[in-house]
Design an enzyme around this catalytic site. Structure first.
Site, mmCIF file in Angstrom:
data_model
loop_
_atom_site.group_PDB
_atom_site.id
_atom_site.type_symbol
_atom_site.label_atom_id
_atom_site.label_comp_id
_atom_site.label_asym_id
_atom_site.label_seq_id
_atom_site.Cartn_x
_atom_site.Cartn_y
_atom_site.Cartn_z
ATOM 1 C CG ASP A 67 -80.290 18.040 21.563
ATOM 2 O OD1 ASP A 67 -81.382 17.824 21.014
ATOM 3 O OD2 ASP A 67 -79.950 17.528 22.635
ATOM 4 C CG ASN A 136 -74.563 11.134 30.631
ATOM 5 O OD1 ASN A 136 -75.551 11.861 30.543
ATOM 6 N ND2 ASN A 136 -73.632 11.079 29.691
ATOM 7 C CG HIS A 138 -77.065 14.010 28.406
ATOM 8 N ND1 HIS A 138 -76.403 13.067 27.640
ATOM 9 C CD2 HIS A 138 -78.360 13.937 28.035
ATOM 10 C CE1 HIS A 138 -77.268 12.474 26.850
ATOM 11 N NE2 HIS A 138 -78.463 12.973 27.077
ATOM 12 C CD GLU A 143 -72.751 13.484 26.679
ATOM 13 O OE1 GLU A 143 -73.432 13.297 27.713
ATOM 14 O OE2 GLU A 143 -72.763 12.697 25.719
HETATM 15 C C1 GLP Z 1 -80.832 12.564 24.014
HETATM 16 C C2 GLP Z 1 -81.265 14.018 23.878
HETATM 17 C C3 GLP Z 1 -81.775 14.567 25.188
HETATM 18 C C4 GLP Z 1 -82.756 13.593 25.809
HETATM 19 C C5 GLP Z 1 -82.047 12.299 26.119
HETATM 20 C C6 GLP Z 1 -82.933 11.273 26.796
HETATM 21 O O1 GLP Z 1 -79.524 12.431 24.409
HETATM 22 N N1 GLP Z 1 -80.213 14.861 23.416
HETATM 23 O O2 GLP Z 1 -82.377 15.832 24.964
HETATM 24 O O3 GLP Z 1 -83.282 14.142 26.993
HETATM 25 O O4 GLP Z 1 -81.601 11.766 24.883
HETATM 26 O O5 GLP Z 1 -83.644 10.564 25.815
HETATM 27 P P1 GLP Z 1 -84.789 9.535 26.132
HETATM 28 O O6 GLP Z 1 -85.989 10.352 26.449
HETATM 29 O O7 GLP Z 1 -84.965 8.772 24.850
HETATM 30 O O8 GLP Z 1 -84.334 8.694 27.249
#
Ligand code: GLP
Length: 241
Positions: A67, A136, A138, A143
């Site tokens: 993304d 959440n 995702h 989402e």
């Molecule tokens: C973002 C990214 C995800 C990632 C998530 C968790 O929303 N789009 O790909 O898995 O954050 O991030 P973190 O590893 O900082 O908790």
């Protein structure tokens, strides 16, 4: 699902990097899928160590990121393109031609998303995908409630996701409200998936992913239907299993 719970973050980092290295040693021209966020950073550091130690060579690989924030230029310090070059790609000495992220400045996001899917298909799909998980549930930026079959698309970020990611920005208002994300359907087409989760704030999402019903309310729950998934957890993230 093949689930491993570790005592130390450093173990997750090493095992994650070993799995990537094993993939590339088996198939030097692997198509690798990468995630951003805090969780995979240690794996990326270990991959760099392995590369510098001459254990694994990424020069024939191609990469796709899950993304990118919509509206951020690749040289914006909070863009995922910037993150990937800073934390991995530059140290692996990748050629920009090897690397793919959605273009956060695309004038026509729909066209950009279809082209992204076409690029993945032209390389015969993603061999090995690293995933994090949002609190959440995702994956990528898909989402709760998104359709499981989704391709790469423009996503409206939830308030919870913007809040979770605000720590990277000087001012919470600067967190973009949209992102271009591979769909959950695109992610499910990867041949192998490794998902990493650490910390107590992921415990509910991990429990819903592993033990809950397969339900779009927890996007990661669809991974129960994928044939080759490895989950690397610390004890805090595994606490509600
Ligand atoms: C973002 C990214 C995800 C990632 C998530 C968790 O929303 N789009 O790909 O898995 O954050 O991030 P973190 O590893 O900082 O908790």
């Amino acid at each position: 699902m093949n689930i491993h719970v570790f005592e130390e973050q450093s173990q997750i980092d090493r095992v994650g990097a070993l799995l990537v290295a094993a993939q590339v040693l088996r198939k030097p021209d692997s198509v690798l899928g990468f995630a951003t966020g805090s969780t995979p950073l240690g794996i990326y550091r270990q991959m760099v160590e392995m590369y510098r130690g001459g254990l694994v060579d990424f020069s024939q690989c191609y990469t796709f990121n899950l993304d990118e924030y919509y509206g951020l230029a690749p040289d914006h310090e909070q863009s995922y393109a910037y993150y990937m070059w800073k934390n991995l790609f530059a140290d692996l000495e990748l050629d920009p031609e090897q690397v793919n992220l959605p273009d956060g400045l695309a004038e026509n996001p729909e066209e950009e998303c279809w082209e992204y899917e076409e690029k993945i298909a032209d390389l015969d799909g993603i061999d090995f995908q690293i995933l994090g998980i949002g609190r959440n549930g995702h994956i990528g930026f898909n989402e709760p409630g998104s359709v499981f079959e989704a391709h790469t698309h423009l996503v409206d970020l939830t308030a919870d996701t913007r809040d979770a990611n605000a720590r990277f920005f000087d001012n919470p208002e600067e967190v973009p409200s949209q992102a271009l994300s591979m769909g959950t359907g695109s992610i499910m087409r990867a041949r192998e998936i490794v998902l990493i989760a650490t910390g107590s704030e992921k415990a509910d999402a991990v429990a819903a992913m592993v033990n809950g019903p397969v339900d779009p309310a927890c996007q990661a729950s669809i991974l129960q239907c994928h044939p080759v998934v490895t989950i690397l957890l610390d004890q805090a993230a595994a606490a509600k299993l």
